[in-house]
Write an enzyme that holds these catalytic residues in place. Structure first.
Site, PDB file in Angstrom:
ATOM      1  N   GLY A 245       0.777  -1.243   0.000  1.00 16.95           N
ATOM      2  CA  GLY A 245       0.000   0.000   0.000  1.00 16.95           C
ATOM      3  C   GLY A 245       0.807   1.291   0.000  1.00 16.95           C
TER       4      GLY A 245
ATOM      5  NE  ARG B 104     -11.697 -13.342 -12.456  1.00 15.82           N
ATOM      6  CZ  ARG B 104     -10.562 -13.413 -11.759  1.00 15.82           C
ATOM      7  NH1 ARG B 104     -10.226 -12.455 -10.930  1.00 15.82           N
ATOM      8  NH2 ARG B 104      -9.754 -14.442 -11.898  1.00 15.82           N
TER       9      ARG B 104
ATOM     10  NE  ARG C 166      -9.542 -11.943  -6.843  1.00 12.16           N
ATOM     11  CZ  ARG C 166      -9.682 -13.222  -7.190  1.00 12.16           C
ATOM     12  NH1 ARG C 166      -8.703 -14.081  -7.038  1.00 12.16           N
ATOM     13  NH2 ARG C 166     -10.824 -13.644  -7.705  1.00 12.16           N
TER      14      ARG C 166
ATOM     15  CG  ASN D  74      -3.975  -0.528 -12.482  1.00 14.17           C
ATOM     16  OD1 ASN D  74      -3.752  -0.737 -11.275  1.00 14.17           O
ATOM     17  ND2 ASN D  74      -3.326  -1.193 -13.431  1.00 14.17           N
TER      18      ASN D  74
ATOM     19  CG  HIS E 242       1.454  -1.680 -15.232  1.00 17.01           C
ATOM     20  ND1 HIS E 242       1.272  -2.928 -14.668  1.00 17.01           N
ATOM     21  CD2 HIS E 242       2.403  -1.834 -16.185  1.00 17.01           C
ATOM     22  CE1 HIS E 242       2.067  -3.801 -15.270  1.00 17.01           C
ATOM     23  NE2 HIS E 242       2.774  -3.163 -16.190  1.00 17.01           N
TER      24      HIS E 242
ATOM     25  CG  ASP F  15      -1.392  -4.300 -16.456  1.00 21.91           C
ATOM     26  OD1 ASP F  15      -1.953  -3.753 -15.485  1.00 21.91           O
ATOM     27  OD2 ASP F  15      -0.635  -5.270 -16.330  1.00 21.91           O
TER      28      ASP F  15
HETATM   29  C1  GRF Z   1       3.090  -0.863  -7.631  1.00 24.98           C
HETATM   30  O1  GRF Z   1       4.338  -1.051  -8.241  1.00 24.98           O
HETATM   31  C2  GRF Z   1       2.024  -0.631  -8.657  1.00 24.98           C
HETATM   32  O2  GRF Z   1       2.485   0.007  -9.796  1.00 24.98           O
HETATM   33  C3  GRF Z   1       1.601  -2.043  -9.001  1.00 24.98           C
HETATM   34  O3  GRF Z   1       1.677  -2.743  -7.787  1.00 24.98           O
HETATM   35  C4  GRF Z   1       2.612  -2.116  -6.925  1.00 24.98           C
HETATM   36  C5  GRF Z   1       1.886  -1.817  -5.665  1.00 24.98           C
HETATM   37  O4  GRF Z   1       2.737  -1.284  -4.682  1.00 24.98           O
HETATM   38  N1  GRF Z   1       0.291  -2.060  -9.597  1.00 24.98           N
HETATM   39  P1  GRF Z   1       2.100  -0.650  -3.366  1.00 24.98           P
HETATM   40  O5  GRF Z   1       1.222  -1.731  -2.747  1.00 24.98           O
HETATM   41  O6  GRF Z   1       1.321   0.557  -3.769  1.00 24.98           O
HETATM   42  O7  GRF Z   1       3.269  -0.316  -2.484  1.00 24.98           O
END
Ligand code: GRF
Length: 213
Positions: free
Chosen positions: A11, A64, A90, A106, A108, A144
């Site tokens: 987090g 799901r 998920r 999101n 990524h 993604d």
């Molecule tokens: C991050 O690298 C994010 O880009 C990816 O998962 C990771 C989560 O890290 N989707 P955190 O839990 O926010 O520290």
């Protein structure tokens, strides 16, 4: 704007959003942190910040779709208007993605559309890419994928291990995620023909430039 943040693990992006929301002039607040993992450290961070938390264990649901429906219910009940995935591990059903279309984002750790999926930094290094980075995007049913809101570029150093690169990219994630949320909450973001316009521009100042530069 009221936010729900979905986490499965440590987090740190959630923390970046929590910290951003503390600023008086930040136009958003987190009303719910939802996790599919009881022990997610993100839940701890939320509790510390006095934010409501919910844990829904996906193993308690038949499929799901029913798990996602339960999530939707919680998110709606909390009054959230924007859902931020922050390390939520998920895959989401088409129904969930459809019902939160353009209200679901999101982050990524790559320059999408390159390097979708897991083990991004290993692959970047293995393939000798010179640059990587991170992307905030609206979510579409395919993993993604979706209109890009904001990106930051990070150079790959010749001596980088995947962990080194991950750490430098994570710093940029913490900068671009709150900024993307801010733009959305200010009503400056619109999706047109699957491209994001910020202030009606496709290459908006600040949203595509590298915050490190
Ligand atoms: C991050 O690298 C994010 O880009 C990816 O998962 C990771 C989560 O890290 N989707 P955190 O839990 O926010 O520290």
């Amino acid at each position: 704007m009221k936010l729900a943040v979905l986490v499965s693990g440590r987090g740190s992006n959630l923390q970046a959003l929590i910290d951003a929301c503390k600023a008086e002039d930040f136009p958003a607040e987190i009303v719910l942190v939802l996790s599919n993992k009881v022990g997610a450290y993100g839940l701890e961070r939320a509790r510390e910040a006095g934010i409501a938390t919910t844990v829904l264990n996906h193993k308690d649901y038949e499929d799901r779709e029913s798990f996602d429906a339960a999530m939707s219910e919680q998110i709606t009940a909390a009054g959230a208007e924007l859902v931020c995935l922050a390390g939520f591990m998920r895959l989401l059903s088409d129904g969930f993605v459809r019902s939160w279309r353009d209200r679901l984002i999101n982050i990524h750790p790559s320059l999408l559309p390159a390097y979708k999926g897991l083990h991004v930094h290993e692959r970047v290094i293995e393939e000798g890419a010179r640059f990587s980075g991170c992307t905030v995007h609206f979510v579409r049913p395919a993993m993604d994928e979706g209109p890009i809101i904001s990106q930051a570029v990070v150079a790959v150093h010749p001596t980088d291990t995947p962990d080194d690169l991950a750490a430098r990219i994570l710093e940029q994630e913490h900068a671009i995620y709150p900024r993307a949320v801010k733009y959305i909450a200010e009503g400056r973001v619109r999706v047109s023909a699957e491209r994001v316009l910020i202030n009606e521009h496709t290459v908006p100042e600040g949203a595509l430039s590298n915050p490190a530069s």
